[in-house]
Design an enzyme around this catalytic site. Structure first.
Site, short mmCIF file in Angstrom:
data_model
loop_
_atom_site.label_atom_id
_atom_site.label_comp_id
_atom_site.label_asym_id
_atom_site.label_seq_id
_atom_site.Cartn_x
_atom_site.Cartn_y
_atom_site.Cartn_z
CB CYS A 69 39.02 39.39 41.08
SG CYS A 69 37.47 38.98 40.24
CG HIS A 109 37.63 42.98 38.57
ND1 HIS A 109 38.63 42.05 38.72
CD2 HIS A 109 38.06 44.11 39.20
CE1 HIS A 109 39.63 42.59 39.40
NE2 HIS A 109 39.31 43.84 39.70
CG ASP A 124 41.95 44.90 42.13
OD1 ASP A 124 42.08 43.73 42.53
OD2 ASP A 124 41.37 45.19 41.07
#
Length: 261
Positions: A69, A109, A124
């Site tokens: 991520c 994250h 995202d």
């Protein structure tokens, strides 16, 4: 090496000349998810390099890899910012529904808040096979995408002031929490995510430093490759193949365009 804007567009197959706006961000996110895999090979290898524009461009464009991520949303953030969008990097903590608790790695994250005309959206491209594939409004509006339904709800937690929630296609009957996010303390620069990378790479309970994992969203769902299995969706049906080391390398090259030595 040519500039980030050109290389990002080239990697995902998007026009060099088209202006990036909220209206075509769905297409950007779908193309990014299809072209740049979520994968943990650098975490497995113990990579301790600092995150910055140069190292991300080298990994994703020169070596044609994917990432986790902080790498995927890190490079997307730089791309959107270069194209004039009002974006901020934020931290989040993944919620493990099966255990009704947060991941032991905490706020590792990374995601993006996009602001336009006074409205805020979560963007995202680094949440594995759980990607919204479009901006999710932070006012609670539910959005439907090829991967499922998503919404952002205002709710305080030890890790922030909002939650991304989801109902994934063929998986979830009810809403479940994906991750908490902190909108009040944005990340000042990509390099600040290096600490999250260090935790994911070194933490004994990190889910990403034990065995290789490669995931990519497809038209039917997604495909998931580990060193022992290859799971994919074909015509809406899940197919799972048990594999060995040689087959793992073949599939990584064939479906994820990644060469494993």
């Amino acid at each position: 090496m040519r500039d980030l804007n050109f290389l990002f567009r080239q990697r995902i197959g998007f026009s060099e000349d088209e202006r990036i706006t909220l209206d075509n961000l769905d297409s950007i996110l779908e193309r990014t998810a299809a072209a740049i895999p979520f994968e943990n090979l650098c975490a497995i290898a113990g990579d301790d390099s600092v995150l910055n524009e140069d190292t991300l461009m080298d990994k994703i464009f020169k070596r044609n890899e994917g990432g986790l991520c902080y790498e995927l949303n890190g490079i997307l953030y730089l791309f959107l910012k270069e194209n004039g969008l009002d974006v901020q990097l934020i931290r989040g903590a993944v919620y493990v529904s099966e255990k009704a608790t947060f991941s032991p790695t905490g706020s590792t994250h990374a995601a993006i808040i996009l602001t336009q005309d006074g409205e805020r959206y979560i963007v995202d491209t680094g949440f594995g096979g759980n990607l919204p594939l479009k901006p999710v409004p932070m006012d609670g509006t539910e959005v439907s995408t090829p991967t499922g339904e998503f919404r952002v709800v205002k709710e305080d937690s030890p890790y922030g002031d909002y939650f991304l929630e989801m109902k994934l296609k063929q998986k979830d009957m009810e809403w479940r929490k994906g991750y908490a996010l902190d909108s009040l303390h944005p990340v000042e620069k990509v390099g600040s995510l290096t600490e999250a990378k260090k935790i994911i790479t070194q933490h004994p309970q990190s889910p990403f430093n034990k065995k290789p994992l490669l995931t990519r969203v497809t038209a039917d769902g997604n495909m998931i490759l580990t060193d022992t299995s290859f799971t994919y969706w074909k015509h809406g049906q899940m197919v799972k193949e048990e594999i060995g080391a040689g087959r793992f390398k073949e599939l990584a090259r064939e479906h994820f365009k990644i060469s494993i030595h």
